[in-house]
Design a protein around this motif. Structure first.
Motif, mmCIF file in Angstrom:
data_model
loop_
_atom_site.group_PDB
_atom_site.id
_atom_site.type_symbol
_atom_site.label_atom_id
_atom_site.label_comp_id
_atom_site.label_asym_id
_atom_site.label_seq_id
_atom_site.Cartn_x
_atom_site.Cartn_y
_atom_site.Cartn_z
ATOM 1 N N THR A 52 45.183 -10.576 13.968
ATOM 2 C CA THR A 52 45.237 -11.633 14.925
ATOM 3 C C THR A 52 46.429 -10.676 16.481
ATOM 4 N N VAL A 53 44.954 -10.591 17.871
ATOM 5 C CA VAL A 53 46.462 -10.225 18.725
ATOM 6 C C VAL A 53 46.088 -10.979 20.006
ATOM 7 N N ASN A 54 46.849 -11.621 20.947
ATOM 8 C CA ASN A 54 45.819 -11.837 22.447
ATOM 9 C C ASN A 54 46.013 -10.619 23.418
ATOM 10 N N VAL A 55 45.190 -10.304 23.705
ATOM 11 C CA VAL A 55 44.783 -9.369 24.071
ATOM 12 C C VAL A 55 45.379 -9.217 25.480
ATOM 13 N N ASN A 56 45.275 -10.158 25.693
ATOM 14 C CA ASN A 56 45.789 -10.353 27.577
ATOM 15 C C ASN A 56 44.841 -9.954 28.883
ATOM 16 N N TRP A 71 55.836 -10.187 20.671
ATOM 17 C CA TRP A 71 55.789 -10.207 22.320
ATOM 18 C C TRP A 71 56.964 -10.041 23.196
ATOM 19 N N TRP A 72 56.529 -9.056 24.477
ATOM 20 C CA TRP A 72 58.149 -9.282 25.086
ATOM 21 C C TRP A 72 57.085 -8.659 26.436
ATOM 22 N N SER A 73 58.413 -9.459 27.128
ATOM 23 C CA SER A 73 58.147 -9.664 28.263
ATOM 24 C C SER A 73 57.576 -7.937 29.065
ATOM 25 N N TYR A 74 56.781 -7.939 30.327
ATOM 26 C CA TYR A 74 56.574 -6.228 30.875
ATOM 27 C C TYR A 74 58.051 -6.542 31.994
ATOM 28 N N ARG A 75 58.636 -7.486 31.863
ATOM 29 C CA ARG A 75 59.767 -7.010 32.988
ATOM 30 C C ARG A 75 61.062 -6.794 32.321
ATOM 31 N N GLN A 126 63.404 -4.643 30.424
ATOM 32 C CA GLN A 126 63.828 -3.270 29.000
ATOM 33 C C GLN A 126 63.502 -4.307 28.815
ATOM 34 N N ALA A 127 62.960 -5.604 29.126
ATOM 35 C CA ALA A 127 62.611 -6.518 27.243
ATOM 36 C C ALA A 127 62.027 -5.174 25.993
ATOM 37 N N PHE A 128 60.876 -4.094 26.280
ATOM 38 C CA PHE A 128 60.576 -3.422 24.621
ATOM 39 C C PHE A 128 61.352 -3.156 24.679
ATOM 40 N N ASP A 129 61.749 -2.065 25.238
ATOM 41 C CA ASP A 129 62.158 -0.973 25.045
ATOM 42 C C ASP A 129 63.613 -0.645 24.528
ATOM 43 N N ASN A 130 64.198 -2.474 24.880
ATOM 44 C CA ASN A 130 65.615 -3.041 23.989
ATOM 45 C C ASN A 130 65.382 -3.984 23.221
ATOM 46 N N ASP A 131 64.246 -4.464 22.431
ATOM 47 C CA ASP A 131 63.637 -4.814 21.301
ATOM 48 C C ASP A 131 63.744 -6.417 21.961
ATOM 49 N N ASP A 185 51.902 -4.527 14.784
ATOM 50 C CA ASP A 185 51.398 -2.757 15.224
ATOM 51 C C ASP A 185 52.442 -3.039 16.379
ATOM 52 N N ARG A 186 53.921 -2.484 16.753
ATOM 53 C CA ARG A 186 54.142 -2.612 17.738
ATOM 54 C C ARG A 186 53.786 -0.797 18.332
ATOM 55 N N ALA A 187 53.784 -0.910 19.351
ATOM 56 C CA ALA A 187 53.370 0.369 20.097
ATOM 57 C C ALA A 187 54.814 1.559 19.938
ATOM 58 N N ASP A 188 54.039 2.081 19.708
ATOM 59 C CA ASP A 188 55.078 3.477 20.478
ATOM 60 C C ASP A 188 56.807 3.857 21.020
ATOM 61 N N SER A 189 55.492 2.844 22.216
ATOM 62 C CA SER A 189 56.867 3.582 23.357
ATOM 63 C C SER A 189 55.901 2.390 24.740
ATOM 64 N N TYR A 190 56.534 1.978 25.968
ATOM 65 C CA TYR A 190 56.037 1.064 26.752
ATOM 66 C C TYR A 190 54.853 1.301 27.478
ATOM 67 N N ASP A 191 54.449 3.248 27.822
ATOM 68 C CA ASP A 191 53.838 3.189 28.052
ATOM 69 C C ASP A 191 52.278 3.096 27.455
ATOM 70 N N THR A 192 52.564 3.226 26.227
ATOM 71 C CA THR A 192 51.360 3.272 25.638
ATOM 72 C C THR A 192 50.887 2.037 25.233
ATOM 73 N N ARG A 193 51.188 0.679 25.456
ATOM 74 C CA ARG A 193 51.070 -0.760 24.716
ATOM 75 C C ARG A 193 50.114 -1.974 26.185
ATOM 76 N N TRP A 194 48.832 -1.629 25.385
ATOM 77 C CA TRP A 194 47.669 -2.481 25.867
ATOM 78 C C TRP A 194 47.428 -3.787 26.043
ATOM 79 N N SER A 195 48.655 -4.509 25.637
ATOM 80 C CA SER A 195 49.039 -5.737 25.488
ATOM 81 C C SER A 195 50.387 -6.047 26.311
ATOM 82 N N ASP A 196 50.276 -7.471 26.059
ATOM 83 C CA ASP A 196 52.589 -7.209 26.148
ATOM 84 C C ASP A 196 52.360 -7.793 24.450
ATOM 85 N N HIS A 197 51.365 -8.562 23.889
ATOM 86 C CA HIS A 197 51.605 -9.387 21.821
ATOM 87 C C HIS A 197 50.914 -7.625 21.437
ATOM 88 N N THR A 198 51.566 -7.989 20.624
ATOM 89 C CA THR A 198 50.409 -6.893 19.501
ATOM 90 C C THR A 198 50.060 -7.395 18.119
#
Length: 279
Positions: free
Chosen positions: A7-11, A223-227, A229-234, A258-271
């Motif tokens: 399941t994934v919210n694809v945004n 889910w991590w906000s795009y704003r 450093q939310a993703f980098d700081n988990d 399935d958390r992305a390896d890095s911020y720039d490889t995300r394809w949604s704000d959800h995983t």
């Protein structure tokens, strides 16, 4: 027989594919895929996923918003878009399908709960949806031993489900009243459950597969906000779920976020949340 459900919210599925969703899907050997916030037409979905997928889609009544879908390798036997409350039936937020898996029938739901906003009409609509969802989940459990409600449910149930929970107790997604719905949904079946907001109600007996497998640990967030450093700081929220009936939950052999390896490889704000069921 092993069945892999994701399941994934694809945004927005078209944007997700532009950013790399197709590569993820090709590599994950998914049997049933639940999508939320599709924000596209059925034709778009068919073109993006390809002819090997059987696609059910409930588009939002407001163009460019919401929309839920179920895609499977095998055709569903029956599908329903009704949650029982007429005002939600065409809102692109609830889609059910029955699949035959071996000698069993599995009911799968793709659900997208409103995000809400505290002390506004948006929050009232969210509570109305959660009321209807609770009633429908009770009905499903009474008729199906193997059932699964997946999706972006837009509520962090417990303090473990949000990194910065103390700062969000008055915000939509972590309000005590919202969380109490999940106390009842996940409470022992037939027992009176006291919610975190002090209200009481009957437990429905569903199982949070993510918490069942992960145990009493923070997250894993979905889910991590795009704003910032939310993703980098988990600094995330766990708001994407697979909720199973007890019989189905007992068959879980793997749960992966399935958390992305890095911020720039995300394809949604959800995983994606990917679960294997040994049926």
């Amino acid at each position: 027989m092993s069945l892999r459900v994701a399941t994934v919210n694809v945004n927005g599925v078209r944007a997700a594919y532009r950013k790399g969703m197709g590569g993820w899907l090709d590599a994950r050997d998914i049997d049933i895929l639940a999508l939320q916030e599709v924000r596209a037409s059925t034709e778009d979905l068919e073109e993006l996923l390809g002819p090997e997928w059987n696609i059910l889609h409930d588009a939002a009544s407001a163009k460019g918003r919401a929309g839920v879908a179920l895609a499977s390798r095998n055709s569903a036997q029956i599908h329903r878009v009704s949650i029982g409350a007429e005002e939600f039936d065409t809102a692109g937020r609830w889609l059910e399908a029955d699949y035959v898996v071996g000698d069993k029938t599995l009911t799968v739901v793709s659900c997208y709960v409103h995000s809400g906003e505290a002390d506004t009409p948006k929050q009232v609509a969210k509570y109305e949806f959660l009321d209807a969802m609770t009633i429908r989940m009770r009905e499903i459990a009474e008729h199906s031993e193997y059932a699964l409600v997946t999706g972006d449910l837009n509520v962090g149930h417990r303090e473990l489900d949000i990194k910065n929970w103390k700062g969000n107790v008055k915000h939509a997604g972590f309000l005590p009243r919202e969380r109490a719905y999940f106390d009842r949904i996940l409470g022992s079946k037939g027992e009176i459950v006291t919610g975190v907001d002090g209200t009481t109600g009957e437990g429905l007996g569903w199982v949070d597969v993510g918490r069942q497998v992960s145990g009493e640990v923070p997250g894993p967030y979905t889910w991590w906000s795009y704003r910032g450093q939310a993703f980098d700081n988990d600094a995330g929220w766990r708001i994407d779920y697979q909720l199973a009936t007890p019989t189905l939950a007992a068959t879980v052999s793997s749960y992966v976020v399935d958390r992305a390896d890095s911020y720039d490889t995300r394809w949604s704000d959800h995983t994606p949340v990917v679960v294997d069921y040994d049926l």
